[in-house]
Design an enzyme around this catalytic site. Structure first.
Site, PDB file in Angstrom:
ATOM      1  N   CYS A  14       6.108   7.913  -3.581  1.00  0.00           N
ATOM      2  CA  CYS A  14       4.921   8.442  -4.249  1.00  0.00           C
ATOM      3  C   CYS A  14       5.205   9.806  -4.883  1.00  0.00           C
ATOM      4  CB  CYS A  14       3.776   8.564  -3.240  1.00  0.00           C
ATOM      5  SG  CYS A  14       2.150   8.774  -3.994  1.00  0.00           S
ATOM      6  N   ASP A 134      -1.881   8.932   7.135  1.00  0.00           N
ATOM      7  CA  ASP A 134      -1.186  10.152   6.717  1.00  0.00           C
ATOM      8  C   ASP A 134      -1.400  11.240   7.763  1.00  0.00           C
ATOM      9  OD1 ASP A 134       0.301  11.908   5.197  1.00  0.00           O
ATOM     10  OD2 ASP A 134      -0.800  11.517   3.343  1.00  0.00           O
TER      11      ASP A 134
END
Length: 216
Positions: A14, A134
């Site tokens: 990402c 996360d």
């Protein structure tokens, strides 16, 4: 006796800002390319740049656009112009909001100080393609390189689990062994600087994921 089934952990890189980095990552065999449309992020790109970067993603590699508490108009614009494989909602978006666009999405969950059972969260976001766990605190930004206790990701959950936050080439094998996620997602752990990927770190990360899969 049936043959053992090989288990493959999917890989999402990402925070791309450069087409050359996308090409190099794709050549390593990653599964998904993430583009960030969150102005506060050091890896943010403009809508126009995201369109160009998405155009470099070849067939059979997923494109993911990360948004944080966007308004509906922006989401519609992203879908119209970029046409990503998946949306990634990284804020406090409700399940109804995420599902309202009729497009596959990932829902990021802040795991720092998280007290709700993952099974309960998965039931709330049952329309998601996966939960992305996360390491940041609720209300914070991802991509900070902060890990959480990977044991929190274990247990029976009705959705695929993607592991993010503080994952690097030197610890991704341990993360996979601990949590057995469907996928791992990395940004800062493969960078030379925010938004600039490091060739060696990308290569080492993919190698370590493959090594972990062979050991599982």
């Amino acid at each position: 006796m049936s043959a053992a089934v090989f288990r493959r952990t999917r890989i999402k890189f990402c925070g791309f800002t450069r087409a050359d980095d996308v090409a190099e990552a794709v050549a390593l065999g990653i599964d998904a390319v993430g583009l960030i449309l969150v102005p506060q992020s050091p890896r943010a790109v403009s809508l126009e740049a995201a369109v160009q970067l998405k155009g470099t993603v070849p067939p059979l590699v997923s494109s993911v656009v990360l948004l944080r508490n966007p308004d509906a108009a922006l989401v519609h614009e992203v879908l119209r112009l970029i046409q990503p494989s998946l949306l990634q909602f990284h804020g406090e978006e409700s399940a109804d909001f995420c599902a309202s666009f009729g497009h596959p999405y990932l829902k990021a969950i802040a795991m720092q100080n998280q007290t709700r059972p993952l099974a309960e969260i998965a039931a709330e976001y049952a329309s998601a393609a996966a939960l992305l766990l996360d390491g940041h605190a609720p209300g914070g930004l991802g991509g900070q390189g902060v890990a959480f206790d990977w044991q929190q990701a274990t247990g029976t959950v009705a959705l695929p689990i993607m592991l993010a936050g503080g994952i690097r080439p030197d610890n991704v094998a341990a993360a996979i062994a601990a949590a057995r996620p469907f996928a791992v997602d990395v940004s800062s752990g493969i960078e030379a600087a925010p938004g600039r990927k490091d060739s060696g770190k990308m290569r080492d990360f993919v190698r370590e994921v493959h090594r972990a899969d062979q050991l599982s």
